[in-house]
Design a protein around this motif. Sequence first.
Motif, PDB file in Angstrom:
ATOM      1  N   PHE A 177      21.662  21.091  15.108  1.00 53.19           N
ATOM      2  CA  PHE A 177      20.473  20.267  14.902  1.00 53.19           C
ATOM      3  C   PHE A 177      20.050  20.408  13.449  1.00 53.19           C
ATOM      4  CE2 PHE A 177      20.537  21.525  19.287  1.00 53.19           C
ATOM      5  CZ  PHE A 177      20.007  20.470  20.002  1.00 53.19           C
ATOM      6  N   THR A 178      19.509  19.345  12.852  1.00 53.68           N
ATOM      7  CA  THR A 178      18.950  19.439  11.506  1.00 53.68           C
ATOM      8  C   THR A 178      17.465  19.761  11.617  1.00 53.68           C
ATOM      9  OG1 THR A 178      18.568  17.050  11.445  1.00 53.68           O
ATOM     10  CG2 THR A 178      20.620  17.846  10.485  1.00 53.68           C
ATOM     11  N   MET A 179      16.991  20.553  10.652  1.00 54.67           N
ATOM     12  CA  MET A 179      15.598  20.995  10.667  1.00 54.67           C
ATOM     13  C   MET A 179      15.027  20.786   9.269  1.00 54.67           C
ATOM     14  SD  MET A 179      14.239  24.689  12.061  1.00 54.67           S
ATOM     15  CE  MET A 179      15.185  25.670  10.914  1.00 54.67           C
ATOM     16  N   SER A 180      13.784  20.347   9.168  1.00 60.07           N
ATOM     17  CA  SER A 180      13.204  19.993   7.875  1.00 60.07           C
ATOM     18  C   SER A 180      12.757  21.189   7.044  1.00 60.07           C
ATOM     19  CB  SER A 180      12.026  19.036   8.068  1.00 60.07           C
ATOM     20  OG  SER A 180      11.014  19.670   8.822  1.00 60.07           O
ATOM     21  N   ARG A 181      12.383  22.298   7.696  1.00 62.88           N
ATOM     22  CA  ARG A 181      11.939  23.472   6.930  1.00 62.88           C
ATOM     23  C   ARG A 181      12.231  24.739   7.733  1.00 62.88           C
ATOM     24  NH1 ARG A 181       7.411  21.140   9.183  1.00 62.88           N
ATOM     25  NH2 ARG A 181       5.977  22.582  10.208  1.00 62.88           N
ATOM     26  N   PRO A 182      12.342  25.870   7.085  1.00 61.10           N
ATOM     27  CA  PRO A 182      12.688  27.110   7.784  1.00 61.10           C
ATOM     28  C   PRO A 182      11.491  27.694   8.531  1.00 61.10           C
ATOM     29  CG  PRO A 182      12.309  27.585   5.485  1.00 61.10           C
ATOM     30  CD  PRO A 182      12.214  26.073   5.639  1.00 61.10           C
ATOM     31  N   GLY A 183      11.779  28.649   9.415  1.00 61.24           N
ATOM     32  CA  GLY A 183      10.724  29.381  10.088  1.00 61.24           C
ATOM     33  C   GLY A 183      10.189  28.745  11.358  1.00 61.24           C
ATOM     34  N   LEU A 184      10.737  27.610  11.769  1.00 63.81           N
ATOM     35  CA  LEU A 184      10.238  26.941  12.973  1.00 63.81           C
ATOM     36  C   LEU A 184      10.803  27.568  14.244  1.00 63.81           C
ATOM     37  CD1 LEU A 184      10.408  23.254  11.721  1.00 63.81           C
ATOM     38  CD2 LEU A 184       8.424  24.759  11.786  1.00 63.81           C
ATOM     39  N   VAL A 185      12.039  28.032  14.181  1.00 57.93           N
ATOM     40  CA  VAL A 185      12.666  28.788  15.273  1.00 57.93           C
ATOM     41  C   VAL A 185      13.480  29.917  14.654  1.00 57.93           C
ATOM     42  CG1 VAL A 185      12.774  26.904  16.958  1.00 57.93           C
ATOM     43  CG2 VAL A 185      14.647  27.224  15.354  1.00 57.93           C
ATOM     44  N   GLU A 186      13.757  30.928  15.452  1.00 60.53           N
ATOM     45  CA  GLU A 186      14.527  32.090  15.003  1.00 60.53           C
ATOM     46  C   GLU A 186      15.674  32.333  15.981  1.00 60.53           C
ATOM     47  OE1 GLU A 186      13.919  33.693  12.195  1.00 60.53           O
ATOM     48  OE2 GLU A 186      12.129  32.502  11.769  1.00 60.53           O
ATOM     49  N   PRO A 187      16.748  32.975  15.533  1.00 60.74           N
ATOM     50  CA  PRO A 187      17.832  33.315  16.460  1.00 60.74           C
ATOM     51  C   PRO A 187      17.292  34.121  17.642  1.00 60.74           C
ATOM     52  CG  PRO A 187      18.544  33.650  14.209  1.00 60.74           C
ATOM     53  CD  PRO A 187      17.066  33.353  14.153  1.00 60.74           C
ATOM     54  N   GLY A 188      17.774  33.765  18.831  1.00 61.33           N
ATOM     55  CA  GLY A 188      17.323  34.417  20.051  1.00 61.33           C
ATOM     56  C   GLY A 188      16.224  33.659  20.776  1.00 61.33           C
ATOM     57  N   ASP A 189      15.560  32.716  20.097  1.00 59.42           N
ATOM     58  CA  ASP A 189      14.506  31.920  20.738  1.00 59.42           C
ATOM     59  C   ASP A 189      15.102  31.013  21.811  1.00 59.42           C
ATOM     60  OD1 ASP A 189      12.683  33.006  18.996  1.00 59.42           O
ATOM     61  OD2 ASP A 189      12.334  31.157  17.863  1.00 59.42           O
ATOM     62  N   GLU A 190      14.412  30.905  22.941  1.00 58.46           N
ATOM     63  CA  GLU A 190      14.796  29.925  23.951  1.00 58.46           C
ATOM     64  C   GLU A 190      14.119  28.614  23.582  1.00 58.46           C
ATOM     65  OE1 GLU A 190      14.019  29.233  28.594  1.00 58.46           O
ATOM     66  OE2 GLU A 190      15.049  31.115  28.104  1.00 58.46           O
ATOM     67  N   GLY A 217      20.143  20.834   3.525  1.00 55.19           N
ATOM     68  CA  GLY A 217      18.924  21.209   4.243  1.00 55.19           C
ATOM     69  C   GLY A 217      19.177  22.331   5.231  1.00 55.19           C
ATOM     70  N   TYR A 218      18.283  22.457   6.185  1.00 59.76           N
ATOM     71  CA  TYR A 218      18.357  23.537   7.170  1.00 59.76           C
ATOM     72  C   TYR A 218      18.994  23.040   8.463  1.00 59.76           C
ATOM     73  CZ  TYR A 218      15.133  25.673   3.940  1.00 59.76           C
ATOM     74  OH  TYR A 218      14.562  26.176   2.800  1.00 59.76           O
ATOM     75  N   TYR A 219      19.606  23.964   9.196  1.00 61.92           N
ATOM     76  CA  TYR A 219      20.206  23.601  10.465  1.00 61.92           C
ATOM     77  C   TYR A 219      19.936  24.691  11.499  1.00 61.92           C
ATOM     78  CZ  TYR A 219      23.930  26.951   9.510  1.00 61.92           C
ATOM     79  OH  TYR A 219      24.624  28.105   9.247  1.00 61.92           O
ATOM     80  N   VAL A 220      20.038  24.297  12.765  1.00 65.74           N
ATOM     81  CA  VAL A 220      19.893  25.202  13.900  1.00 65.74           C
ATOM     82  C   VAL A 220      21.140  25.031  14.754  1.00 65.74           C
ATOM     83  CG1 VAL A 220      18.590  25.707  15.997  1.00 65.74           C
ATOM     84  CG2 VAL A 220      17.385  24.975  13.941  1.00 65.74           C
ATOM     85  N   LEU A 221      21.769  26.123  15.125  1.00 65.36           N
ATOM     86  CA  LEU A 221      22.888  26.103  16.043  1.00 65.36           C
ATOM     87  C   LEU A 221      22.384  26.688  17.360  1.00 65.36           C
ATOM     88  CD1 LEU A 221      25.893  25.424  16.235  1.00 65.36           C
ATOM     89  CD2 LEU A 221      26.366  27.783  15.627  1.00 65.36           C
TER      90      LEU A 221
END
Length: 76
Positions: free
Chosen positions: A6-19, A67-71
């Motif tokens: 997923f693409t994310m606009s800025r850091p700090g919105l989710v962290e590894p391990g978050d459901e 930019g930022y991404y979330v796996l």
Amino acid sequence: MRQMEFTMSRPGLVEPGDEVEVTEGKLPSSYYYTIEPAVAMSGNYSTPDRLKSRKGVVKEVGETSRGYYVLAEFDE
């Protein structure tokens, strides 16, 4: 297990391990997914590639030149 990026606009919105919970959006010929509440958005997927699960776990958050991404990983 299925992984999606997923693409994310800025850091700090989710962290590894978050459901996370995702919602599915429909375009005329494909589907896309949003990590709620509007944290990050996936690319487009065709009908056979639709996500069956709506909950997953963040495996990685990173930054590229674009930019930022979330796996995230989903049980499928």
